[in-house]
Scaffold this active site. Structure first.
Site, PDB file in Angstrom:
ATOM      1  N   SER A   1      -2.028  89.891  36.219  1.00 32.55           N
ATOM      2  CA  SER A   1      -0.918  89.891  35.685  1.00 32.55           C
ATOM      3  C   SER A   1      -0.468  91.775  35.957  1.00 32.55           C
ATOM      4  O   SER A   1      -1.037  92.473  35.436  1.00 32.55           O
ATOM      5  CB  SER A   1      -1.223  89.833  34.149  1.00 32.55           C
ATOM      6  OG  SER A   1      -0.005  90.228  33.486  1.00 32.55           O
TER       7      SER A   1
ATOM      8  N   ASP B   1       7.012  83.168  33.199  1.00 33.15           N
ATOM      9  CA  ASP B   1       7.119  83.242  31.799  1.00 33.15           C
ATOM     10  C   ASP B   1       8.482  83.127  31.228  1.00 33.15           C
ATOM     11  O   ASP B   1       8.584  82.117  30.440  1.00 33.15           O
ATOM     12  CB  ASP B   1       6.204  84.450  31.261  1.00 33.15           C
ATOM     13  CG  ASP B   1       4.937  84.468  31.005  1.00 33.15           C
ATOM     14  OD1 ASP B   1       4.259  83.154  31.344  1.00 33.15           O
ATOM     15  OD2 ASP B   1       4.330  85.436  31.134  1.00 33.15           O
TER      16      ASP B   1
ATOM     17  N   ARG C   1       9.562  98.847  26.663  1.00 34.20           N
ATOM     18  CA  ARG C   1       9.853  97.812  26.026  1.00 34.20           C
ATOM     19  C   ARG C   1      10.992  98.205  24.653  1.00 34.20           C
ATOM     20  O   ARG C   1      11.941  97.249  24.373  1.00 34.20           O
ATOM     21  CB  ARG C   1       8.615  97.179  25.020  1.00 34.20           C
ATOM     22  CG  ARG C   1       7.534  96.562  25.899  1.00 34.20           C
ATOM     23  CD  ARG C   1       8.174  95.625  26.890  1.00 34.20           C
ATOM     24  NE  ARG C   1       7.199  94.771  27.589  1.00 34.20           N
ATOM     25  CZ  ARG C   1       7.298  94.689  28.705  1.00 34.20           C
ATOM     26  NH1 ARG C   1       7.921  95.378  29.690  1.00 34.20           N
ATOM     27  NH2 ARG C   1       6.245  93.803  29.500  1.00 34.20           N
TER      28      ARG C   1
ATOM     29  N   ASP D   1       3.170  93.968  23.641  1.00 29.80           N
ATOM     30  CA  ASP D   1       4.455  93.998  23.585  1.00 29.80           C
ATOM     31  C   ASP D   1       5.333  93.216  22.923  1.00 29.80           C
ATOM     32  O   ASP D   1       6.526  93.497  22.352  1.00 29.80           O
ATOM     33  CB  ASP D   1       4.736  93.336  25.044  1.00 29.80           C
ATOM     34  CG  ASP D   1       4.258  94.208  26.038  1.00 29.80           C
ATOM     35  OD1 ASP D   1       4.507  95.443  26.200  1.00 29.80           O
ATOM     36  OD2 ASP D   1       3.863  93.744  27.340  1.00 29.80           O
TER      37      ASP D   1
HETATM   38  N1  ARG Z   1      -1.626  97.455  28.026  1.00 28.22           N
HETATM   39  C1  ARG Z   1      -0.643  98.133  28.340  1.00 28.22           C
HETATM   40  C2  ARG Z   1       0.284  98.243  27.144  1.00 28.22           C
HETATM   41  O1  ARG Z   1       0.180  97.360  26.339  1.00 28.22           O
HETATM   42  C3  ARG Z   1       0.155  97.406  29.321  1.00 28.22           C
HETATM   43  C4  ARG Z   1       0.766  96.121  29.112  1.00 28.22           C
HETATM   44  C5  ARG Z   1       1.407  95.317  30.155  1.00 28.22           C
HETATM   45  N2  ARG Z   1       2.151  94.326  29.682  1.00 28.22           N
HETATM   46  C6  ARG Z   1       2.362  93.001  30.275  1.00 28.22           C
HETATM   47  N3  ARG Z   1       3.234  92.312  29.582  1.00 28.22           N
HETATM   48  N4  ARG Z   1       1.798  92.693  31.498  1.00 28.22           N
HETATM   49  O2  ARG Z   1       1.474  98.876  26.932  1.00 28.22           O
END
Ligand code: ARG
Length: 412
Positions: A175, A16, A95, A124
């Site tokens: 992922s 990505d 993040r 995110d």
């Molecule tokens: N569901 C979790 C969250 O929103 C994990 C997200 C993982 N992020 C990713 N880009 N794979 O914090």
């Protein structure tokens, strides 16, 4: 729009963000890559070289593990922060730090833009964008994957056309996002919430069936609400977390399978591995029950839930977070002591707790006849405690007669 603009991209080395980097370059921007080590275990030099190969004007690598542990994970421990009562929020905590570092790098190179590789369906994007708005409202945030809506096959095609190395091994259907506080696994067959995750999903935890037949006892020592030692050995937080990830993971402890409510309204199925995070929060909560008053515990539990939600929702750099931190910090002064846990085939059980300022008083609690608790004063207390209930019953009739005021005709 991006022509001639300096853009700092949060770069992971994956598909990505590699595509984002090329994309920015092709739009005439001057892209810089920033890779942060939050304990995810990628070789940082490879990532830096890859960014330069793809076309980054410069690529920065920063070890942010200690900052992450001390300024993001530590407050989350004090807050027992678990979203939905289960998810230890490692991605959500990472993040805002990544966004903060993007802003710092942007200031250093004089960039007007920062960029991230989040899609338009997740949390995110919100965390990056809102953090950036909170700390650097003058910067513009670019999210190529979201804004130009590339599908995975399109990204791979684009990467191949542009000489971006795509791993030749059969791509994992999952992922994954990871840092020292945990690892998330999504997508592929896991999108069926009725599908049991297969063992290839997990990296940090043994399956309970494969875990050692002997239980492992571990003692976590806390000072002022933070873990400072493991089995009596003092360790900096980053190392303590890494060590406990190993120990608890080996015993199959730390797996979570949950349906989660994303901020953007979607329900998603999430698999997490967080051996250290879950045992530390479990132990910390336990120590609080020994050292905090009933009132503080009750009130704090509502604060904890709100804290987890605001962290999840990207509101880390906001006045609410600062204010809740102040409350939580005040409660943590007495949270010093040690908690012993028994790790065995996927379970983590508290087996003991001690604290120099424990509020537990055996002389009061004991059923021995020589208890210092004054039982005679209990009956007077109960008479007053129950007075409102008694008064209600005398006016409306006892609950036994089932005479409730919603049926006025019964009152006559
Ligand atoms: N569901 C979790 C969250 O929103 C994990 C997200 C993982 N992020 C990713 N880009 N794979 O914090």
């Amino acid at each position: 729009m991006l022509k001639g603009k300096k853009v700092v991209l949060a770069y992971s080395g994956g598909l990505d963000t590699s595509v984002c980097l090329k994309w920015l370059e092709q739009r005439g921007a001057t892209p810089y890559a920033l890779y942060l080590d939050l304990g995810q275990g990628e070789p940082a030099d490879d990532v830096r070289n890859k960014a330069l190969d793809i076309g980054a004007d410069d690529a920065f690598v920063r070890d942010a593990k200690t900052e992450f542990a001390e300024e993001y994970v530590a407050p989350a421990i004090k807050a027992n922060a678990l979203y939905g009562g289960k998810y230890p929020l490692f991605t959500a905590l990472g993040r805002p730090l990544i966004a903060k570092k993007l802003v710092e790098a942007a200031r250093e190179v004089g960039a007007t833009h920062i960029a991230h590789g989040s899609t338009g369906k997740g949390n995110d994007q919100v965390r990056f964008d809102v953090t950036s708005a909170s700390i650097a409202p003058d910067l513009t945030v670019v999210a190529p994957v979201r804004d130009w809506n590339m599908s995975r096959p399109e990204e791979i095609e684009y990467a191949k056309e542009n000489g971006i190395p795509v791993p030749v091994t059969r791509e994992s259907p999952y992922s994954v996002d990871a840092n020292l506080w945990g690892r998330s696994i999504e997508a592929g067959p896991l999108e069926d919430p009725d599908h049991e995750p297969t063992e290839d999903v997990f990296e940090l935890t043994a399956s309970p069936e494969e875990a050692p037949d002997e239980p492992r006892y571990v003692e976590i020592g806390f000072e002022g609400g933070l873990p400072t030692s493991l089995d009596g050995e003092e360790l900096p937080l980053v190392e303590l977390i890494a060590a406990l990830n190993g120990i608890a993971g080996e015993h199959g402890v730390g797996r979570v399978d949950m349906i989660e409510d994303r901020l953007v309204g979607i329900k998603s199925r999430e698999i997490y591995e967080a051996p250290a995070a879950l045992t530390i929060v479990q132990a910390h909560k336990e120590l609080e029950t020994l050292t905090l008053t009933k009132d503080v515990l009750r009130f704090k539990s509502t604060v904890e839930q709100r804290y987890a939600e605001l962290t999840y929702d990207g509101l880390w750099f906001t006045p609410l977070k600062t204010a809740l931190d102040a409350f939580i910090e005040e409660t943590q002064k007495a949270v010093t002591g040690a908690v012993r846990l028994k790790l065995y085939k996927g379970s983590s059980t508290i087996v003991g707790r001690t604290a120099p300022q424990a509020l537990y008083n055996k002389d009061l609690a004991t059923y021995d006849p020589n208890s210092t608790f004054d039982e005679a004063s209990a009956s007077g207390f109960i008479a007053l405690w129950g007075l409102p209930a008694r008064q209600w019953a005398s006016v409306h009739g006892g609950a036994e007669q089932n005479q409730l005021p919603s049926q006025p005709e019964l009152q006559g």
